[in-house]
Design an enzyme around this catalytic site. Structure first.
Site, mmCIF file in Angstrom:
data_model
loop_
_atom_site.group_PDB
_atom_site.id
_atom_site.type_symbol
_atom_site.label_atom_id
_atom_site.label_comp_id
_atom_site.label_asym_id
_atom_site.label_seq_id
_atom_site.Cartn_x
_atom_site.Cartn_y
_atom_site.Cartn_z
ATOM 1 N N ASN A 189 39.159 22.012 42.046
ATOM 2 C CA ASN A 189 39.998 23.492 42.214
ATOM 3 C C ASN A 189 41.091 23.987 41.355
ATOM 4 O O ASN A 189 42.299 23.736 41.935
ATOM 5 C CB ASN A 189 40.217 23.650 43.372
ATOM 6 C CG ASN A 189 41.476 25.046 43.883
ATOM 7 O OD1 ASN A 189 41.008 25.758 44.486
ATOM 8 N ND2 ASN A 189 42.562 24.630 44.287
ATOM 9 N N GLU A 190 40.874 24.726 40.500
ATOM 10 C CA GLU A 190 41.684 25.531 39.409
ATOM 11 C C GLU A 190 42.814 24.066 38.942
ATOM 12 O O GLU A 190 43.973 24.725 39.033
ATOM 13 C CB GLU A 190 42.693 26.410 40.255
ATOM 14 C CG GLU A 190 43.667 27.868 40.095
ATOM 15 C CD GLU A 190 44.024 28.001 41.438
ATOM 16 O OE1 GLU A 190 45.341 27.834 41.803
ATOM 17 O OE2 GLU A 190 43.682 29.400 41.738
ATOM 18 N N CYS A 246 43.963 25.013 46.784
ATOM 19 C CA CYS A 246 44.968 24.093 46.935
ATOM 20 C C CYS A 246 44.852 23.347 47.757
ATOM 21 O O CYS A 246 45.348 21.588 47.618
ATOM 22 C CB CYS A 246 46.597 24.882 46.549
ATOM 23 S SG CYS A 246 46.798 25.807 45.356
ATOM 24 N N GLU A 264 40.667 29.151 53.668
ATOM 25 C CA GLU A 264 41.488 27.973 53.407
ATOM 26 C C GLU A 264 42.537 28.013 54.524
ATOM 27 O O GLU A 264 42.548 29.099 54.733
ATOM 28 C CB GLU A 264 41.790 28.154 51.637
ATOM 29 C CG GLU A 264 43.200 26.843 51.892
ATOM 30 C CD GLU A 264 43.849 27.247 50.034
ATOM 31 O OE1 GLU A 264 45.217 25.941 50.010
ATOM 32 O OE2 GLU A 264 43.613 28.114 49.953
#
Length: 663
Positions: A393-394, A261, A35
């Protein structure tokens, strides 16, 4: 002799039959997760040496930023002029900003040893590192809006060793004249944008060099997409060799990207959401955006570069796409009583679903398909053979998320049943967490093949939790432990992670993939701590956790045996595994002692047809030891040893050992 050698080679390549008593496990347990956090891409893995070369930095990303951020005006010899950011008739609408140089006087007013011209300079990401004799590929787009052809000086300079004498701030009166490391002239002709390219050779080494672009002709000059890459990059694909080599040495089986994120935007809504289509064309056509972690993403490293890296390191690509909701942490939502997740209107979801379908065509389609041609035009006519695709994602598992995830999921499954979809279990993936419980229920209802769990914990958790022992074996959906780490980077933390990974290996029939997070952090720019690999402009340093990950990456296999190693006591700070790689005909024995007391272990490997020669790798030290930029006391030591089917071992405190045995 040739026939005998061929027979031996054929025997070595033939898979070994797994003995009884083992359990088949995933051979893709250890991967990496990249990331762009803590300046991992620009100024990091991407080898580009110029910062803000496209003049796209913006106050929308950070207060005080603008097109001229990271640039300085240069007036050697007291030349005169000024710079002006412009947006009229840019190279491409995705790259609207450029810089106009208004040169009023370019000759030296004072004697400055012939150094003249008006222009701009850039020292990259806290200084440009140059190596004597090395070659650097320079490129820039320029045009003459006034119709007058120009001479432009391109130079690399290093700080002078000492002042030239005298006092004051004028040339020849105490100023430090720069050391010229490389210098050349470009002739710019015409009123239309043209790309100019040349190779610069460094006459000397420097750790704090500066790039200069100087107009030697009076009049206006437009400049955009200034770029400087070392020719010596990993496989010539534009990435820093030392950082990629650190990844290669982990032997990862897959790479998840681009986040995290970063995938769905975390700061301001949807405008800075990562959309893969704007990252795969020519660099001057890529749309640059604000990074979730508070800086800028140039997209010099986009989806093409991610897929190319996966191919270079023989990793399965695992791209993660946004699915129509943004991060619940938007505008400080993490600290609000009610989460701040936003959702795209359902009437817009065809666009989000089509992005997923088009990505599969871009990665796997023929070169004459619409998106396959984009890949081919970038230099890769053959498919990338995408196998996995992550959605989300999450995200907090809300009804809005579920509706949009299902919309994309159903479209992809209908069109491409061969693609393995990876879903998300939400933030804080532990039993008892509401998102975890709802995420698993939702995934099982949809029959999602793999679910991504995330958690960061203190070392005690990894020493004591064995949550996967109790996971059902018959529910179909596998686990991808996509983000995890102990919350410190000392040796005891790494060994605690090692104990947990031994537990994961034992449950490799349920857990199919893992990746430590975060992967990289640049010195002085940490958004998160700890990280696996820290680096500056010159070198990386590898953490204790890195070496534990490396042990597991270098010992992946397809069969697990849990009854070959016995300890002299019951202790949750002791762990072991025996893994067989049947195709490579290798047996790996790993033993971890995270306690302060030595232990004795007895090995019984009688069921395997061992050869006597083996390699022993040992990682050990004091519990509170850690690696940093000043010292790296912890590193594995490897030696050749003899092994037998039955052995007794003394296992030192705070150590991990691994035997690599040929069969």
């Amino acid at each position: 002799m040739a026939l005998a050698a061929a027979t031996v080679t054929a025997q070595a390549q033939r898979p070994v039959k797994a003995p009884a008593g083992g359990k088949q496990i995933s051979n893709e347990l250890i991967g990496i997760f990249f990331e762009d956090i803590s300046s991992s891409a620009d100024g990091g893995l991407c080898a580009e040496l110029i910062q803000n070369g496209s003049f796209e930095y913006s106050p929308a990303e950070r207060d005080g930023w603008g097109a001229g951020t990271a640039w300085r005006t240069e007036r050697p010899g007291h030349s005169l002029g000024y710079i002006e950011p412009k947006q009229q008739d840019p190279i491409h609408s995705n790259n609207p900003n450029y810089m106009r140089l208004h040169t009023e006087r370019s000759k030296e007013f004072y004697d400055y040893n012939g150094w003249k011209g008006f222009g701009i300079s850039n020292n990259g990401y806290d200084g440009i590192v140059l190596t004597e004799g090395a070659k650097y590929d320079f490129s820039v787009f320029m045009r003459n809006p006034d119709g007058v052809d120009k001479e432009v000086r391109i130079a690399l300079t290093a700080p002078a060793a000492r002042p030239t004498g005298g006092q004051g701030g004028f040339p020849g009166f105490g100023m430090r004249q720069p050391q010229i490391v490389s210098d050349t002239i470009i002739k710019v002709s015409g009123k239309d944008w043209k790309k100019y390219e040349l190779t610069l050779t460094a006459a000397s080494s420097a750790t704090n060099a500066t790039f200069q672009l100087l107009s030697l002709t009076v009049g206006d000059l437009d400049v955009d997409m200034v770029s400087l890459f070392p020719q010596d990059t990993y496989m010539g694909h534009g990435l820093r060799k030392d950082l990629v080599q650190a990844l290669a040495d982990l032997k990862p089986s897959f790479m998840r990207f681009p986040g995290g994120c970063v995938v769905h935007g975390g700061g301001d809504g949807f405008w800075d959401t990562y959309r893969w289509k704007t990252t795969v064309g020519p660099r001057e056509q890529r749309r640059q955006i604000k990074n979730t972690w508070g800086y800028h993403q140039s997209m010099e490293m986009g989806y093409f570069e991610y897929f190319q890296l996966c191919e270079d390191l023989d990793m399965e690509p695992l791209p993660i796409l946004p699915c129509g909701v943004n991060c619940q942490g938007t505008n400080g939502g993490w600290n609000m009583r009610t989460q701040a997740q936003d959702a795209a209107p359902m009437e817009d979801m065809d666009e989000w679903a089509q992005d997923a379908l088009d990505l599969i065509e871009w990665a796997n389609g023929p070169a004459d398909s619409k998106w396959g041609k984009v890949r081919a035009d970038a230099g890769h006519p053959e498919p990338f053979n995408l196998k996995y695709l992550g959605l989300g994602n999450e995200e907090k598992i809300t009804p809005e998320f579920e509706e949009r995830f299902k919309y994309i999921y159903d479209k992809v499954r209908a069109a491409h049943p061969e693609i393995v979809i990876v879903g998300t279990a939400g933030p804080g993936s532990h039993p008892g967490n509401g998102d975890y419980e709802e995420g698993w229920k939702f995934a099982l209802d949809l029959q999602v093949p793999i679910l991504d769990e995330h958690y960061y914990e203190q070392r005690n958790y990894f020493q004591t939790s064995r949550q996967y022992d109790s996971y059902p074996r018959d529910r179909g959906t596998k686990v991808y432990l996509g983000e995890y780490a102990a919350k410190d980077k000392k040796l005891i933390d790494a060994l605690s992670e090692g104990l947990y990974l031994l537990h994961v290996e034992r449950n490799g029939d349920v857990v199919c993939m893992t990746s430590y997070a975060p992967l990289f952090a640049k010195k002085g720019t940490n958004n998160w701590n700890p990280d696996l690999i820290y680096f500056d402009n010159e070198r990386p340093y590898l953490t204790c956790s890195y070496y534990v990950q490396q042990m597991f990456g270098q010992s992946s296999g397809d069969w697990f045996y849990g009854d070959c190693v016995k300890f002299d006591r019951e202790d949750n700070l002791l762990g072991q595994s025996v893994v067989l790689d049947s195709k490579a005909r290798k047996l790996y024995v790993k033993i971890c002692n995270a306690s302060e007391n030595a232990a004795k272990a007895s090995l019984n490997l009688s069921r395997f047809g061992l050869k006597s020669n083996a390699t022993l790798t040992v990682l050990k030290g004091n519990a509170m030891d850690e690696n940093n930029f000043d010292a790296q006391p912890i590193a594995p030591v490897t030696e050749s040893v003899k092994v037998s089917k039955k052995m007794n071992l003394d296992v030192e405190p705070f150590s991990m050992v691994m035997y690599t045995i040929s069969l």
